[in-house]
Design an enzyme around this catalytic site. Structure first.
Site, PDB file in Angstrom:
ATOM      1  N   CYS A  54      11.764   2.386  31.436  1.00  0.00           N
ATOM      2  CA  CYS A  54      12.440   3.554  31.347  1.00  0.00           C
ATOM      3  C   CYS A  54      11.594   4.859  32.049  1.00  0.00           C
ATOM      4  O   CYS A  54      12.078   5.951  32.266  1.00  0.00           O
ATOM      5  CB  CYS A  54      12.535   3.838  29.921  1.00  0.00           C
ATOM      6  SG  CYS A  54      10.876   4.387  28.898  1.00  0.00           S
ATOM      7  N   LEU A 267      -3.086 -15.661  36.156  1.00  0.00           N
ATOM      8  CA  LEU A 267      -3.730 -14.683  36.899  1.00  0.00           C
ATOM      9  C   LEU A 267      -2.725 -13.456  36.925  1.00  0.00           C
ATOM     10  O   LEU A 267      -1.745 -13.502  37.030  1.00  0.00           O
ATOM     11  CB  LEU A 267      -3.426 -15.238  38.544  1.00  0.00           C
ATOM     12  CG  LEU A 267      -4.704 -15.372  39.181  1.00  0.00           C
ATOM     13  CD1 LEU A 267      -5.676 -16.271  38.785  1.00  0.00           C
ATOM     14  CD2 LEU A 267      -4.039 -15.868  40.733  1.00  0.00           C
ATOM     15  N   MET A 269      -2.099  -9.649  38.099  1.00  0.00           N
ATOM     16  CA  MET A 269      -2.374  -8.471  39.298  1.00  0.00           C
ATOM     17  C   MET A 269      -1.636  -7.276  38.594  1.00  0.00           C
ATOM     18  O   MET A 269      -2.342  -6.358  38.260  1.00  0.00           O
ATOM     19  CB  MET A 269      -1.596  -8.803  40.546  1.00  0.00           C
ATOM     20  CG  MET A 269      -2.193 -10.132  41.006  1.00  0.00           C
ATOM     21  SD  MET A 269      -4.079  -9.954  41.717  1.00  0.00           S
ATOM     22  CE  MET A 269      -3.651  -9.029  43.125  1.00  0.00           C
ATOM     23  N   VAL A 274       3.244 -11.035  32.997  1.00  0.00           N
ATOM     24  CA  VAL A 274       2.574 -11.732  31.726  1.00  0.00           C
ATOM     25  C   VAL A 274       2.538 -10.532  30.837  1.00  0.00           C
ATOM     26  O   VAL A 274       2.943 -10.964  29.421  1.00  0.00           O
ATOM     27  CB  VAL A 274       1.149 -11.831  32.144  1.00  0.00           C
ATOM     28  CG1 VAL A 274       0.174 -12.179  31.055  1.00  0.00           C
ATOM     29  CG2 VAL A 274       1.048 -12.976  33.261  1.00  0.00           C
ATOM     30  N   GLY A1087      28.599  18.750  16.031  1.00  0.00           N
ATOM     31  CA  GLY A1087      30.018  19.118  16.329  1.00  0.00           C
ATOM     32  C   GLY A1087      30.118  20.304  17.274  1.00  0.00           C
ATOM     33  O   GLY A1087      31.003  21.092  17.106  1.00  0.00           O
ATOM     34  N   GLU A1268      29.448  18.799  23.521  1.00  0.00           N
ATOM     35  CA  GLU A1268      30.115  17.690  23.649  1.00  0.00           C
ATOM     36  C   GLU A1268      31.208  17.348  24.417  1.00  0.00           C
ATOM     37  O   GLU A1268      31.493  16.380  24.741  1.00  0.00           O
ATOM     38  CB  GLU A1268      30.693  17.179  21.940  1.00  0.00           C
ATOM     39  CG  GLU A1268      29.500  17.166  20.958  1.00  0.00           C
ATOM     40  CD  GLU A1268      30.052  16.979  19.783  1.00  0.00           C
ATOM     41  OE1 GLU A1268      30.159  15.794  18.985  1.00  0.00           O
ATOM     42  OE2 GLU A1268      30.801  18.133  19.075  1.00  0.00           O
TER      43      GLU A1268
END
Length: 1337
Positions: A54, A267, A269, A274, A1087, A1268
């Site tokens: 994100c 390993l 990096m 991982v 609303g 809205e």
């Protein structure tokens, strides 16, 4: 951190400050370290997802390269960066860029002043991505801007103002093409509806205010780190944590030695593979090896036969290396490089591309890899080494499919990859399709290459590799073998498609679902490759090899990524308005600068409270079952655990208004909270929660879908109905009747700040203080009071701001607040409960999925005489707001159309899913899709454009709605007419038809959608509000009201109101927080009513105060505000007032099916144009024009921000956002990896927004609530897509009418464009398998 002997010191810098960690823990990531380790406590960097998806936790990492003597700056997601990987690095966080205390940076200033922040939770990450871009490119190009923002999600703004803020750094940045002429292309012409007096403005900020960017003023790279990097006597570093060890070898020999001693150690990096495996899959590694930059892993070597690239190069460095190689070599030699570069642009986001290493990507062999299929097709080899020596391994099908003989031995290390040059008659291509154009794993991807006998089109060698179709990348090697010696012609293609589908079989129940679509993509991508190669051959020898048909040419290319642009139009402020009066001006959000500097405090940014504990919940894994036992003994024995809280610990009600806090004997959905673990750290609580043992006995039935609920007669509420005219009679007297059903799936709120609560029990009188992000503090107070069995007056709820809400923080914080408060009550200690993204998505649910069934009677001229519609929503397992949502759906079910004989019925279904809840638009975005779908179906039957049928049936004069409320649709007509004219709809529709005639595989579509959106609630007391205003003796004003700041700028508008009413500068007015202590019994901020009702209450309080001051002002009219205030105090006049607004007097009588349900309507119209790729299902949004009836805008910048943000959220809802549930009711989509909200690449290439002026005397300053309404206008994209799909279907001789369900995902688009490829795929009998996911509408 616990001290561990013989550990080296970890040295790095943060914002210019040296950090020396004597006992670094390899399990600690940078995000946690920055935010929670007390020496730093830098909370500007935010937690959004924990998986790098994100961008909320973006920081800048800077390293010195002793070889090139250059400093390399790159963005990284702190949640994936282990602190042990930072030795010798300099980290810059948002606090290091600039702050209000010291000096704000131009990046922060412009993001704020260009209105590029709303809730502000994503803003620090945005700032860091932009800042890093400017450190590398002080005058960025539009392409660099779009690319730099590709890894950052924003749920509020719709991205346009963020892009615009960065564009101000580009040379010659301007939006409007005709600016030079002094005439705007969107200016109202003479015949426009806008009266000549109303001047239109298009500038929401003043560029002259911006401080210039001076690259020479940036902080220097710490010289100590340069000395460390250049130290010739570097030695291996060892960092030992309580459970793990982290080795940093400094030479290749050292690395091979370590790998020989610890063959199973990963390993590391970039930790992009991982890291997520540890976090999300629970993997554990006692040892990590993380090589420091040494030459063998970072080389880029050009040889006669190709290029060798070090395995340690990041994917971003790989791109730079390939760009260089492509510029140096003739094109025919670099076809593999070109294919890789194409995919490197969209693979993940820039942060991940800068972290992930080429070697890690290749060796981890993800089945979805975009690069590995191309590398395999391009005959790459990997070079591995161990202590025993080196070896070359072909990067081929055997390696990718993991056959035993090619298995990498644990002690081997991949050092580099060799990619051969292509020859003149050798063609390589990469193809992919994902749910979203960028930063999304491919649904199917492919790497393909073909080599021809020189000068012919006879296949000498052919390779096809596909990703995301099996557990590994797979090769169609048998098919390729059979095709050697064949000509590259249509017959070969036909055989290839047939054979490849036989060879690569995706099982019917395959993980990831979309099985028929993925099968179709295999052959569709193969066809694209076939066309590309035909085109290449034609370029080689036009005489010998005929070109592909002109109509097919557009199929060759993917949609380009363009930098969005647009214009925003609004009414200028009356020149006679007093200069000090801020109402009507585009005032910046009151917290915008704090958002951009990271100084705005969210719940989890609050400093630790003494003795606080962290909460982790245990949720149900069954949809409907009896709990036969709960054993917490193992959890209680875990380190750091203080207690386990269950239903038995609730002093008061455990079931309040049908909402259950802790499940007791029975669970009714997957994700229901059963118990909670309180521990000294979140890591301890989470680990212990996994050890709570729960046994279940399943209960039948398990109801997941609306269809199943209807079968079992399972409902949450009674039917709601409105009816007018004589529906049955009308059906007998029409020319045609059509029937159909539409499914609209749900939507996840994906607010950037997950649900967050801090509950602090007080020492006296059973008081409890809660700090939380909510839209309804009173509701939290009610639920906590019920759970603890104490009066509400002892529960104090404080709400400063929320990092986005969209309806998802109306009811859910009350349930979670009660869960937290019970834990705080039992332990007697403060409890911090911050939901992880996956738990938030699972527990809190979202928008109601809807099933709409319609029967429509109409005349051949398109006039609709009768409509009978039924709506069912999937409410989930408890009442929540479902009954009110179905009421709104029934009341809003006509949208903008007058149908004389109209019946609408609706019902909320009870299912075994987590309860769905309020979401921006509250049912309208779902129901209005059904309305537009049946209008479109009528148009198809009458052979008219949908827009013509809309025009025929739209409300035209003052009328009554189906529930007998009178309204004047004049602003609706105006928005509609302006939209058609200003968007040049008919001319563009014609142009699209011309385009469609010339292109077989790409189609364009347009749609215009009108909107009549109701504001507020049909229950009068829900519309009330109160405010409290204090004037202090120095003239400053403290303002409090019952509304919540969610990013919509409510606080900003309230300051504008107070400033006007008291006739004082805005700087005098302060608004700190919303609290149940200052304004009791306040209703929800929802609303679109926030400004309407709270504004009236603030106005009332200010007028009361001014009334009290007026005798003093009359006596001393030339005095100053401060003098008047002092004098009032001397005369014992109260300087504090409560303001109150009784609320709009609305009502709805469901017995009579009539009422004045809403105070007023917001009208609007939107026109969108898209282009779809019929072969893949991808679409591109080319342009959107929005006309929104704002009446009088109190703050055009905030209102346009709301319209744009809602539109993009609505567009996402109707296109790429897809929630996937298993048939057993388990939610599969639990994070940004599985649930795709729009990124900067999805928004319209051109976006024009106009606020249309009208009058609304009922509301404060004649304004309208716009929070809205824009959401539904996103459906213009859905219907534009269906217009394009209809054009494709028509050309292929298929029916114009087909189910227009939502969302129109790439899968839906592709499978609706039926052709020879969709017809050739194998289909499975649904009764023979259980699908991986199902639709729940």
């Amino acid at each position: 951190m616990p001290s561990v002997s013989n550990s080296d010191e970890l040295i790095f810098f943060v914002n210019g400050r040296k950090v020396v960690e004597k006992s670094p823990d390899p399990e600690v990531n940078l995000l946690f370290y920055l935010r929670k380790v007390h020496i730093l406590c830098l909370t500007g960097t935010k937690y959004g997802c924990g998986g790098g998806g994100c961008g909320a936790c973006t920081v800048m990492v800077s390293r010195y390269d002793p070889k090139s003597k250059k400093i390399h700056h790159y963005p990284a997601t702190a949640c994936l960066v282990p602190i042990c990987s930072l030795h010798g690095a300099a980290i810059t966080t948002v606090e290091g860029v600039g702050s209000i205390r010291k000096r704000i940076h131009p990046v922060q200033e412009r993001l704020a002043k260009c209105h590029g922040t709303q809730c502000g939770f994503c803003s620090p990450g945005m700032v860091m991505s932009i800042y890093t871009l400017l450190r590398n490119h002080p005058e960025p190009t539009p392409d660099q801007i779009t690319e730099a923002l590709g890894g950052n999600l924003c749920r509020c703004t719709g991205y346009r103002p963020i892009v615009e803020s960065v564009k101000t750094f580009s040379p010659g940045s301007t939006v409007c093409q005709m600016k030079g002429s002094g005439q705007c292309c969107m200016d109202p012409d003479e015949g426009s509806f806008v009266s000549r007096e109303e001047k239109i403005c298009t500038k929401l900020y003043n560029e002259d205010e911006f401080q210039p960017l001076d690259p020479s003023q940036e902080p220097i790279f710490p010289p100590e780190l340069i000395r460390m990097a250049e130290d010739p006597d570097k030695r291996r570093l060892t960092f030992r944590g309580p459970r793990t060890t982290w080795f940093v070898p400094v030479t290749l020999e050292d690395l091979l030695e370590l790998k020989s001693s610890y063959p199973k150690a990963p390993l590391v990096m970039g930790n992009t593979s991982v890291g997520p495996s540890i976090k999300f899959k629970g993997e554990f590694h006692p040892v990590f090896i993380s090589p420091l930059r040494f030459p063998e892993l970072h080389l880029v070597k050009n040889t006669e036969n190709g290029a060798t690239i070090g395995a340690g190069q990041s994917l971003a460095q790989l791109k730079d290396a390939l760009d260089f190689l492509v510029s140096e070599q003739p094109k025919e030699k670099t076809k593999t490089f070109h294919a890789l570069l194409k995919h490197l642009r969209t693979l993940a986001g820039p942060q991940i591309r800068n972290m992930a290493s080429l070697g890690g990507h290749m060796v981890s062999r993800p089945n979805f890899s975009d690069l590995n299929p191309i590398l395999a097709a391009g005959n790459a080899t990997i070079n591995v080494m161990s202590k025993e020596g080196e070896q070359q391994i072909p990067f081929d099908d055997a390696f990718l499919e993991g056959s035993p003989e090619t298995k990498l031995k644990p002690e081997w290390v991949m050092v580099s990859v060799s990619i051969p040059y292509t020859t003149q008659w050798h063609f390589v291509a990469g193809l992919r399709l994902a749910q979203r154009q960028e930063n999304a794993v491919a649904i199917v991807n492919a790497g393909m290459s073909v080599e021809f006998e020189e000068g012919t089109n006879t296949i000498k060698d052919l390779q096809m590799f596909f990703g995301s179709v099996a557990p590994t990348v797979v090769s169609a090697s048998q098919t390729c073998k059979q095709l050697i010696g064949r000509q590259w012609d249509d017959q070969m293609l036909s055989d290839a498609c047939r054979w490849v589908l036989e060879e690569i079989r995706i099982p019917a129940a395959a993980q990831g679902g979309m099985v028929e679509y993925r099968r179709t993509l295999i052959v569709s991508l193969l066809f694209k490759f076939y066309l590309k190669v035909r085109r290449w051959l034609n370029k080689m020898d036009p005489q010998k090899f005929p070109d592909i048909p002109e109509k097919f040419v557009s199929a060759l290319d993917d949609f380009p990524i363009e930098t969005p642009q647009g214009i925003q139009m609004f009414q200028c402020v009356d020149p006679n308005q007093p200069q000090q009066d801020p109402v009507g001006h585009p005032v910046m959000h009151q917290s915008a600068i704090k958002h951009a500097t990271g100084e705005a405090i969210f719940i989890d940014d609050m400093p630790p409270v003494d003795q606080e504990l962290f909460l982790a919940v245990v949720t149900s894994t069954r949809a409907h079952a009896k709990i036969t036992s709960l054993d917490a003994s193992e959890a209680l024995a875990c380190p750091g655990v203080v207690d386990v809280i269950t239903a038995e610990d609730v002093p008061g009600e455990n079931n309040h208004s049908g909402e259950i806090f802790y499940a007791q004997d029975e669970v009714i959905c997957v994700g229901q909270i059963i118990c909670a673990v309180a521990a000294d750290t979140y890591a301890h609580a989470k680990e212990a929660a996994k050890r709570v043992r729960i046994a279940y006995d399943d209960i039948e039935p398990v109801i997941i879908t609306i269809e199943q609920a209807l079968e079992h007669n399972s409902f949450l509420s009674s039917e709601k109905k409105i009816e007018q005219g004589n529906v049955e009679y009308a059906f007998k007297h029409v020319d045609q009747v059509i029937e159909g059903e539409i499914h609209v799936e749900g939507q996840e709120h994906f607010y950037m700040e997950t649900q967050s609560i801090l509950a602090i029990p007080q020492a006296e009188d059973k008081e409890m203080v809660l700090h939380l992000g909510t839209q309804f503090p009173t509701h939290v107070q009610e639920y906590v009071s019920a759970a603890l069995k104490v009066p509400r007056s002892r529960i104090a709820c404080h709400m400063k701001r929320a990092g986005g809400a969209f309806g998802g923080k109306v009811t859910k914080p009350a349930l979670l607040g009660a869960v937290t408060a019970v834990a705080a009550n039992k332990t007697g200690r403060p409890i911090r409960f911050i939901l992880e993204r996956s738990a938030d998505m699972l527990i809190t649910a979202g928008r109601h999925p809807l099933l709409g069934k319609y029967k429509i009677g109409f005349m051949n001229n398109g006039e609709i005489k009768a409509a009978d519609v039924e709506y069912y929503i999937n409410g989930g397992c408890t009442p929540d707001e479902s009954e009110m949502v179905i009421e709104f759906i029934v009341l809003k079910s006509e949208n903008a159309y007058s149908i004389p004989n109209f019946r609408c019925r609706g019902r909320a279904c009870k299912t075994n899913l987590p309860s769905n809840t309020a979401f921006r638009g509250f049912g309208f975005p779902q129901v209005a899709v059904v309305v537009e779908a049946y209008i479109t179906a009528v148009a198809s039957k009458c052979n008219l454009l949908p827009e013509e049928v809309k025009e025929i049936n739209m409300y035209k004069q003052t009328s009554k709605t189906a529930y007998k409320q009178t309204f004047n649709p004049e602003p609706l007509r105006r928005c509609w007419k302006e939209c058609l004219e200003k968007s040049s709809f008919y001319a563009r529709k014609q142009a699209a038809e011309e385009f469609n005639k010339k292109n077989y595989w790409k189609k364009r579509g347009l749609a215009v959608i009108p909107m009549k959106y109701s504001i507020g609630m049909p229950i009068a007391f829900y519309n009330q509000a109160a405010a409290l205003v204090h004037i202090y003796l120095d003239g400053s004003v403290l303002l409090t009201h019952g509304g919540c700041e969610l990013g919509q700028g409510l606080y900003t508008k309230m300051i504008q109101v107070a400033s006007r009413e008291l006739n004082i500068p805005q700087s005098y007015v302060h608004l700190s927080e919303t609290s149940t202590v200052t304004v009791p019994n306040a209703l929800f901020t929802a609303g679109s009513l926030g400004t309407d009702v709270n504004g009236k209450a603030v106005q009332n309080a200010c007028q009361i105060l001014l009334d009290r001051l007026s005798p003093i002002i009359r006596k001393n009219p030339k005095g100053k505000w401060k003098e008047w205030v002092a004098k009032a105090f001397e005369e014992s006049i109260s300087l504090s007032a409560t303001g109150y607004f009784k609320g709009y007097q609305t009502n709805m009588d469901w017995e009579k099916e009539e009422g004045d349900a809403y105070p007023y309507y917001v009208y609007g119209a939107a026109c969108s144009e898209v282009e779809v790729d019929c072969l893949t299902g991808a679409h591109k949004l080319l342009r959107t024009d929005i006309f929104m009836d704002a009446a009088f805008s109190i703050n055009p910048a905030l209102d346009i921000g709301q319209v744009e943000g809602a539109f993009v959220q609505g567009m996402g809802f109707h296109t790429i956002e897809e929630l996937k549930y298993s048939p057993e009711g388990v939610l599969h989509s639990r994070g940004p990896d599985d649930y795709k909200i729009p990124t900067v690449t999805e928004i319209p290439e051109e976006l024009y927004v106009s606020l249309v002026h009208s009058r609304n005397p009922i509301a404060i300053y004649s304004s309208k609530g716009l929070g809205e309404a824009g959401m539904f206008l996103g459906s213009s994209v859905l219907f534009a897509i269906y217009d394009a799909v209809t054009a494709a279907r028509r050309e292929r001789g298929m029916s114009d009418t087909f189910p227009m369900n939502s969302p129109a995902t790439p899968e839906v688009i592709r499978m609706s464009c039926t052709d020879q490829f969709t017809n050739m795929i194998p289909r499975d009998d649904p009764s023979t398998f259980t699908p991986w996911s199902i639709h729940v509408s």
